[in-house]
Write an enzyme that holds these catalytic residues in place. Structure first.
Site, mmCIF file in Angstrom:
data_model
loop_
_atom_site.group_PDB
_atom_site.id
_atom_site.type_symbol
_atom_site.label_atom_id
_atom_site.label_comp_id
_atom_site.label_asym_id
_atom_site.label_seq_id
_atom_site.Cartn_x
_atom_site.Cartn_y
_atom_site.Cartn_z
ATOM 1 N N LYS A 118 -52.852 0.163 -13.990
ATOM 2 C CA LYS A 118 -52.639 -0.336 -15.356
ATOM 3 C C LYS A 118 -53.941 -0.368 -16.144
ATOM 4 C CE LYS A 118 -48.237 -2.611 -15.425
ATOM 5 N NZ LYS A 118 -47.447 -3.780 -15.767
ATOM 6 N N LYS A 200 -43.620 7.065 -8.932
ATOM 7 C CA LYS A 200 -42.413 6.212 -9.008
ATOM 8 C C LYS A 200 -41.826 6.253 -10.422
ATOM 9 C CE LYS A 200 -43.953 1.722 -10.440
ATOM 10 N NZ LYS A 200 -43.973 0.324 -10.441
ATOM 11 N N LYS A 203 -40.754 2.532 -16.307
ATOM 12 C CA LYS A 203 -40.367 2.446 -17.714
ATOM 13 C C LYS A 203 -41.550 2.718 -18.639
ATOM 14 C CE LYS A 203 -40.318 -2.396 -16.575
ATOM 15 N NZ LYS A 203 -39.406 -3.408 -16.073
HETATM 16 P P1 TYM Z 1 -41.071 -5.078 -12.414
HETATM 17 O O1 TYM Z 1 -40.572 -5.806 -13.611
HETATM 18 O O2 TYM Z 1 -42.021 -3.950 -12.612
HETATM 19 O O3 TYM Z 1 -39.852 -4.536 -11.570
HETATM 20 C C1 TYM Z 1 -38.747 -5.361 -11.192
HETATM 21 C C2 TYM Z 1 -38.286 -4.965 -9.804
HETATM 22 O O4 TYM Z 1 -37.937 -3.573 -9.787
HETATM 23 C C3 TYM Z 1 -38.606 -2.918 -8.703
HETATM 24 N N1 TYM Z 1 -38.897 -1.531 -9.099
HETATM 25 C C4 TYM Z 1 -38.510 -0.451 -8.401
HETATM 26 N N2 TYM Z 1 -37.816 -0.325 -7.259
HETATM 27 C C5 TYM Z 1 -37.582 0.932 -6.816
HETATM 28 N N3 TYM Z 1 -38.004 2.060 -7.449
HETATM 29 C C6 TYM Z 1 -38.711 1.976 -8.604
HETATM 30 N N4 TYM Z 1 -39.089 3.073 -9.237
HETATM 31 C C7 TYM Z 1 -38.989 0.678 -9.127
HETATM 32 N N5 TYM Z 1 -39.639 0.228 -10.241
HETATM 33 C C8 TYM Z 1 -39.580 -1.120 -10.196
HETATM 34 C C9 TYM Z 1 -39.883 -3.729 -8.504
HETATM 35 O O5 TYM Z 1 -40.400 -3.555 -7.206
HETATM 36 C C10 TYM Z 1 -39.397 -5.139 -8.736
HETATM 37 O O6 TYM Z 1 -38.829 -5.676 -7.567
HETATM 38 N N6 TYM Z 1 -44.478 -8.350 -10.809
HETATM 39 C C11 TYM Z 1 -43.073 -8.008 -10.791
HETATM 40 C C12 TYM Z 1 -42.212 -9.079 -11.426
HETATM 41 C C13 TYM Z 1 -42.406 -10.420 -10.825
HETATM 42 C C14 TYM Z 1 -41.960 -10.873 -9.559
HETATM 43 C C15 TYM Z 1 -42.364 -12.221 -9.459
HETATM 44 C C16 TYM Z 1 -41.255 -10.233 -8.519
HETATM 45 C C17 TYM Z 1 -43.033 -11.482 -11.432
HETATM 46 N N7 TYM Z 1 -43.009 -12.557 -10.619
HETATM 47 C C18 TYM Z 1 -42.072 -12.990 -8.305
HETATM 48 C C19 TYM Z 1 -40.970 -11.011 -7.367
HETATM 49 C C20 TYM Z 1 -41.380 -12.349 -7.284
HETATM 50 C C21 TYM Z 1 -42.867 -6.731 -11.575
HETATM 51 O O7 TYM Z 1 -43.679 -6.355 -12.378
HETATM 52 O O8 TYM Z 1 -41.676 -6.120 -11.361
#
Ligand code: TYM
Length: 335
Positions: A118, A200, A203
């Protein structure tokens, strides 16, 4: 609202409301959250505080937070069973994150892959929040004494640092935080870009053909799958150097529940064109009911407000206990 004294294991997870929610988010995380609701005491959040580590346009941001909330419900999360709250509504998160910052080393944060990615992508805004993001995520998890955290494979490193921070804190002050385990499903844990299947699906990718949004129109979904990058081979099977096809088989498998061998057998003698269209069709059918329910929820703002208020009330009560305990152990004077 579930009883906090239940013996069921606690699950906590969250998603950032940073615009489009993708098929990767759905297959890697949301879908599993829905399944886990039956057997665990689940708590879910829209992680809006996390989202401001990159610039957000206020009006769009506000709408994205509500959309993300409605989409979680549309995917099948029942807020009366599994409280769903908005992170910024529960002040304990930012407070514990500060405490944890003081038990987290600069070096370990510097090693986070997401920070490196990032900060390259947003080189004009490498802010301190982007750097300390994992301590806020650790706070999200540790506040609820979560046993398990269902995430996609990309969040594994953040889960490890959360455990390390908890272990360090417990080592100094005695048992305060439960050590959370990641829950990473066998299929769908790493959905790749449709345009560059070595990366991966994300978005934040500028190429809109690289991701499928859960709310994309059926014709858009089909177009994106038909354009998916593959290879010069013709056989629909898992193989080395076939990243595009491997990814499409993974998506098909996650959506239909079929194994990759079953998919290979089904498409024997058929070309990539037929296969891509079939994956598109399967994804459209999977997402159709979610899209319909999303429209109902987003047009029922009163219900959303009622649920996120109840969710935050529940989350505050539970998380305050952990925050108070941690503060007492550090030596702060009780109010
Ligand atoms: P975020 O918002 O980027 O993504 C949400 C969830 O989607 C999963 N994910 C994917 N899984 C498979 N293939 C992909 N291409 C893919 N892109 C995203 C992510 O692994 C995630 O599970 N930091 C976290 C949000 C968060 C969080 C937390 C998660 C904040 N606090 C506490 C767990 C516990 C995030 O940015 O996810």
């Amino acid at each position: 609202m579930p009883e906090t004294t239940e013996k069921k294991k606690v699950i906590l997870s969250a998603i950032q409301p940073s615009g489009t929610i993708t098929l990767g988010n759905y297959l890697g995380a949301l879908r599993n959250w829905v399944k886990l609701q039956e057997d665990y005491h689940c708590i879910f959040a829209v992680a809006d505080l996390h989202a401001i580590t990159v610039r957000q346009e206020p009006k769009t941001f506000r709408q994205n937070i509500l959309n993300a909330y409605a989409l979680l419900l549309a995917c099948g999360i029942d807020p009366t069973k599994s409280p769903v709250f908005i992170q910024s509504h529960v002040h304990t998160h930012a407070e514990l994150a500060w405490l944890l910052n003081c038990y987290t080393q600069f070096g370990e944060l510097s090693r986070m892959t997401q920070f490196k990615d990032k900060s390259q992508k947003h080189s004009d805004n490498v802010n301190a929040g982007l750097f300390t993001y994992p301590t806020l995520m650790a706070a999200d998890i540790l506040l609820y004494q979560a046993d398990m955290v269902p995430v996609g494979a990309d969040q594994k490193q953040h889960l490890e640092i959360a455990r390390n921070i908890a272990e360090r804190f417990n080592g100094i002050y005695g048992n305060t935080f439960k050590l959370p385990e990641p829950y990473i499903a066998q299929v769908g844990a790493r959905v790749m870009s449709l345009q560059d299947p070595t990366k991966k699906m994300s978005k934040s990718d500028e190429n809109v053909n690289s991701w499928v949004a859960v709310l994309d129109k059926p014709e858009t979904i089909m177009k994106k799958f038909k354009r998916a990058v593959t290879d010069s081979d013709t056989v629909v099977c898992v193989g080395e150097g076939k990243d595009g096809i491997n990814n499409l088989i993974g998506i098909m498998s996650a959506v239909t529940g079929k194994t990759s061998e079953e998919i290979t057998a089904e498409f024997e003698g058929k070309g990539y064109g037929d296969f891509k269209a079939a994956v598109g069709e399967a994804v459209i059918e999977e997402l159709r009911p979610i899209q319909e329910r999303f429209n109902d929820y987003i047009n029922n703002k009163d219900y959303l407000v009622e649920q996120y208020r109840k969710g935050s009330e529940f989350a505050l009560k539970l998380s305050q206990r952990t925050l108070d305990k941690a503060m007492k152990k550090i030596g702060f004077i009780a109010k």
